[in-house]
Design an enzyme around this catalytic site. Sequence first.
Site, PDB file in Angstrom:
ATOM      1  N   GLY A 108       0.829  -1.213   0.000  1.00  0.00           N
ATOM      2  CA  GLY A 108       0.000   0.000   0.000  1.00  0.00           C
ATOM      3  C   GLY A 108       0.850   1.243   0.000  1.00  0.00           C
ATOM      4  CG  ASN A 109      -0.411   4.681  -1.461  1.00  0.00           C
ATOM      5  OD1 ASN A 109      -1.108   5.481  -0.840  1.00  0.00           O
ATOM      6  ND2 ASN A 109      -0.847   4.047  -2.543  1.00  0.00           N
ATOM      7  NE  ARG A 110       3.968   8.247   4.915  1.00  0.00           N
ATOM      8  CZ  ARG A 110       4.759   9.241   4.549  1.00  0.00           C
ATOM      9  NH1 ARG A 110       5.766   8.998   3.740  1.00  0.00           N
ATOM     10  NH2 ARG A 110       4.568  10.469   4.971  1.00  0.00           N
ATOM     11  CB  SER A 111      -2.647   8.181  -0.198  1.00  0.00           C
ATOM     12  OG  SER A 111      -3.736   9.048  -0.393  1.00  0.00           O
TER      13      SER A 111
ATOM     14  CB  ALA B 272      -1.573   7.423  -3.737  1.00  0.00           C
TER      15      ALA B 272
END
Length: 436
Positions: A219-222, A286
Amino acid sequence: MARLLLGVSGGIAAYKALETTRLAVRHGHAVRVIQTEASIRFVGTASFEAITGAQVLTSEFEPDPLRGSYPGEPLPERSPISHLALVERADVYLIAPASANTIAKLTGGHADNLLTAAALAAPCPVAVAPAMNERMYVHPATQANLEALKARGVTIVPPGEGELASHGEHGVGRLPDPAELLAVTEALLAARRGSWAGLRVLVTAGGTREPIDSVRYMGNRSSGRMGFALASEAAMRGAAVTLVAANTGLAPPPGTRVIEVGTAAELAQACDEEFDVCDVLLMAAAVADFRPASPAHDKLKKEAGVPAPIELEPTEDVLSGLGARKRSDQILVGFAAEHGEGAVSYGLEKLERKHLDVLVVNDISKPGVGFDSDENEVTIVSADGTQRSVPRAGKDLIARAVLDDVERLRAERGTDDRGEGSDGASGAGTRSAARV
Ligand code: CTP
């Protein structure tokens, strides 16, 4: 609830500004007050402060304990660079009473006190309510000044006729009653609220998650906060908003339709289905560029030892695909997180490559902005060559700046031809700032 900025200049009618403030607060608005030095001779700051619950400002140089925010809002993490933050956040700026001197300064573009500087920098609708002696009001200089302000989009609230401050004088020049001032202010807010009526806006928000096994993901930090702020602002302007939300956990903004997605493929499918009927796409999500090629169906067990290296495959570039098929009347806005000095030039290249109309670039090498933060600092680059830097601000203000840019582009291209679908509010120009 709206953010009302009230500018009070010198004159006996300043006492009516107090009552206007009280009425506005009673109607649920958050009010901040700027006073000129001269106005303090008529009504002290303490009276306004007691009603609004916020410090009155008179000059650029005094500290603002609320850091540019309005009563009831969370305190921003840091003080803004300038006191213009107060007007940047305002939904409407009412200058009442406006003395002949203040009106002349507004017309001449002076910025010699906070009230006039805020008017010059106002991105929101501005209303000016003159109040003065009749001979001053009817003087050709004052009349010409008011005409000039009106021509720049400022709303002039005409003064009433009656007994004036000077003993025994009767005539035109009385500040309208507080209820009337509030009604004008609320009409400006309503026009702003309806300025995107009839438009269909598709927003993506959050970060996609690509499964590794049945419980793990890449995943990502958005956080989704930027996309949600865009959706709220578009809904507030009257647009019909569809929000494709990837793993945000945020409460849906009022008045929006939310489609929850998890992976890049699900987001791509939702956008594919919704894109053709939208007028504006705001692509803030994102989206993963890669995903595990063969995710495990079950949970990978520790006893089986370190798993083999995870093979990745590219995902679809959703925005590029939509850019390639967009109609000329659609506006596509991309968001790019770039690193360091070349951020804007990378962004320009991305704008062309993805056939975008606007790209919002944020430099993620700067601490405290962008991902997983309440604030952002961006450069908005547009296909018509304009570039606008928006200094560090809450994501609600960044959203406002982005939508203003979309509105400007639509007006320039003449694509603002909504009519039948509109609720009767005027078009793109309605929201644009009055040029004081
Ligand atoms: N985007 C998308 N689909 C992807 C990746 C990105 O639609 N698979 C969109 C994002 O939502 C964003 C824009 O493209 O609006 C720019 O994203 P970014 O990741 O900066 O673009 P990339 O082309 O992936 O560039 P980079 O190689 O710099 O990551």
